[in-house]
Design a protein around this motif. Sequence first.
Motif, PDB file in Angstrom:
ATOM      1  N   LEU A   1      18.658  31.749  -9.196  1.00  0.00           N
ATOM      2  CA  LEU A   1      17.339  31.894  -9.790  1.00  0.00           C
ATOM      3  C   LEU A   1      16.259  32.080  -8.738  1.00  0.00           C
ATOM      4  N   PHE A   2      16.384  31.405  -7.612  1.00  0.00           N
ATOM      5  CA  PHE A   2      15.432  31.570  -6.531  1.00  0.00           C
ATOM      6  C   PHE A   2      16.089  31.092  -5.239  1.00  0.00           C
ATOM      7  N   PRO A   3      15.681  31.634  -4.086  1.00  0.00           N
ATOM      8  CA  PRO A   3      16.289  31.200  -2.825  1.00  0.00           C
ATOM      9  C   PRO A   3      15.858  29.796  -2.469  1.00  0.00           C
ATOM     10  N   LEU A   4      16.803  28.986  -2.005  1.00  0.00           N
ATOM     11  CA  LEU A   4      16.480  27.627  -1.617  1.00  0.00           C
ATOM     12  C   LEU A   4      15.756  27.576  -0.278  1.00  0.00           C
ATOM     13  N   GLN A   5      15.987  28.551   0.564  1.00  0.00           N
ATOM     14  CA  GLN A   5      15.355  28.583   1.875  1.00  0.00           C
ATOM     15  C   GLN A   5      14.742  29.955   2.109  1.00  0.00           C
ATOM     16  N   PRO A   6      13.566  29.998   2.736  1.00  0.00           N
ATOM     17  CA  PRO A   6      13.017  31.314   3.097  1.00  0.00           C
ATOM     18  C   PRO A   6      13.856  31.936   4.193  1.00  0.00           C
ATOM     19  N   PRO A   7      13.778  33.242   4.340  1.00  0.00           N
ATOM     20  CA  PRO A   7      14.553  33.902   5.405  1.00  0.00           C
ATOM     21  C   PRO A   7      14.197  33.327   6.771  1.00  0.00           C
ATOM     22  N   ARG A   8      15.232  33.079   7.571  1.00  0.00           N
ATOM     23  CA  ARG A   8      15.005  32.506   8.894  1.00  0.00           C
ATOM     24  C   ARG A   8      14.836  33.611   9.927  1.00  0.00           C
ATOM     25  N   SER A   9      13.973  33.362  10.908  1.00  0.00           N
ATOM     26  CA  SER A   9      13.766  34.333  11.978  1.00  0.00           C
ATOM     27  C   SER A   9      14.965  34.327  12.916  1.00  0.00           C
ATOM     28  N   GLY A  10      15.030  35.361  13.756  1.00  0.00           N
ATOM     29  CA  GLY A  10      16.121  35.435  14.703  1.00  0.00           C
ATOM     30  C   GLY A  10      16.141  34.272  15.672  1.00  0.00           C
ATOM     31  N   ARG A  11      14.960  33.818  16.121  1.00  0.00           N
ATOM     32  CA  ARG A  11      14.901  32.688  17.046  1.00  0.00           C
ATOM     33  C   ARG A  11      15.382  31.399  16.377  1.00  0.00           C
ATOM     34  N   GLU A  12      15.064  31.223  15.114  1.00  0.00           N
ATOM     35  CA  GLU A  12      15.556  30.044  14.402  1.00  0.00           C
ATOM     36  C   GLU A  12      17.077  30.077  14.278  1.00  0.00           C
TER      37      GLU A  12
END
Length: 616
Positions: free
Chosen positions: A529-540
């Motif tokens: 229904l919705f993503p639990l986490q926002p997209p992570r950056s490459g450094r993360e």
Amino acid sequence: MGEEAGAQAARSRALAVLRIRGRALAVALLPAAVAVVLLAAAATGRVEGTAWAAARWAVTVLAVLALAAAAVVALVVARARPALSPTVPISEAAAPDLYRLVRDLADRLDVPAPSAIALTPDCDSWLEDRTHPAHGACARREAGAPQGDGRPAGGDDDADDTDSGTRIRGGRPVGGRTPAAPVLVIGSPFLWWMRVGELRAVLAPVVAGTGPSAHPDIAAARRFVRGLDAAVAVASAPGRGPLARTVLGGVGWVARLLLRGCRMHAAEMERGVAAAAAERAQTVDYGARIVAQEQVGLAYAGWDRLLTRVALPAWRMGRWPSRLDAGVVSALTELSRRDRLAEGFASRLGERPACDLLEEPGAVDEAASLLAARLFHGGPAESGPGWTPVAWQEYPDEIVDRKWRMDAARLHRVLDALGVSRSFDPEAPDPEGPTLGRVIDHLTDPERAARRGPGPREADEHYAAAAPADEGREDADEDREDSDEGRSGQLAAGLSAELAREEAAAPARPAPTGQSPDDALWDDGALPLFPLQPPRSGRELLADHVSAMVCCAAMDTAGATPGLDWLDGPSLLLGGERAADLTPRVHTLVEDGDPEPLRTWLTTQGIRPEKPLRLV
């Protein structure tokens, strides 16, 4: 707004919605009425001539088309199935004490008792009407399928006579032609964290809503609005033929037009219903409800953290924790121990938990946990190959250890693709296995990439070719900018592309067994229904993978063990204590290229970065 004022406002707005329905019907019948008048006038000889004959035929054709269009719209609205919230149905045999509590609450509020009870894997509670004819067997199964004695799950004290429309309660009819009471949907985390008295107080304003729901005008207005909404969904569904798309496109246009006219009245109707229910509930457990609302916010915080930090890593590996609701209690208990503001919450644990109202709380928790995995991650509806449950005692070894070693293996695959040497000394032979020292050396040695690996631009092109085509130009530009920043940016871009390639190669999620797309209670294509986490950056991503590499080195060379932190997820245990000071040292290496804080920490803990590690 008082109870009577709220109820009156809701009824007034319901009548406004019904008037819109009546006007739509009048518009559809108007050409037919004019055609009947013209035909009657011609039959009696009151109108004659070619012009009147042409007008009569034109209006008759228009009337037939209008009636046909109205019939199609009415058929789609009547047959379209309004969306149902995915829930775990609870029969009375599975929770007699819970049903007794809800019925007693309804008696004190002087409202009809809910027709059934269901659980949702979320921190919310509401009433849901499941009496739409198009729901058929699915609605009856959710409301309580017949048991072995032929009675509905609600028992013989509270049954519905849907044929006559008369509500039966305690063997006595409560009004005639009264719509069946809605289903009470309860957030499953509430049952495990809240005490019985707190749950009763939280449910009071929800159960009070069955009173306004029983009013015929409000029930009819709700059915009309929900039918229009379902018709819009049917008209917007893809995969239709040209003729069906044309017909349903017209139906969708009419349904949207009517919905726009009903929107304000429907919203005000629901506000009036909520105000009337809240005012009625003031007389029941008012003081306890103020305290219980604090527990609602706390349960939501613990549930959200448990899903994002603990459940999500397992879901991504094809495993689903089978006791999520029990995990909420552990997470919030840990929060109470750490946070002085929550000290008073731990003392509540000596009181009777609301999950004691269930006969088999473990089985219910497992069903709710599987549904949560499906809703929030898009997993299959049943266990099977590549999708199996995991108990909390198995979580560190089955999930944490495997996750770290998978991340470390991915990091070394990217280093191999970049041509990074396994040894710091170019004259020395490469070690037999991957090492933590290789990662640290690459992120700190300014000559590493130029000596063995391709340049940043070559590595970027290599991973851009491996990434899915739908990554988009923006992602490619971001990866190119990262790769130009140095070795850490280059490695971060490689990890991002590697993860994208793995996700693209993952097998499609199987359809639920025993259900065709037309029989599903909700659109499986829309899950999660919705993503639990926002997209992570490459450094993360790079920091997470380096941390996983450090944890693998600690387990293989210093006797560390994987652990589960209820609030932060996977954790490293050194001597039985959580290593809480690792993350800032890893970030110093990734962001600044300074390895000294991490090397000092490794030496202090007895971790040997030059030793080969066991990866998956």
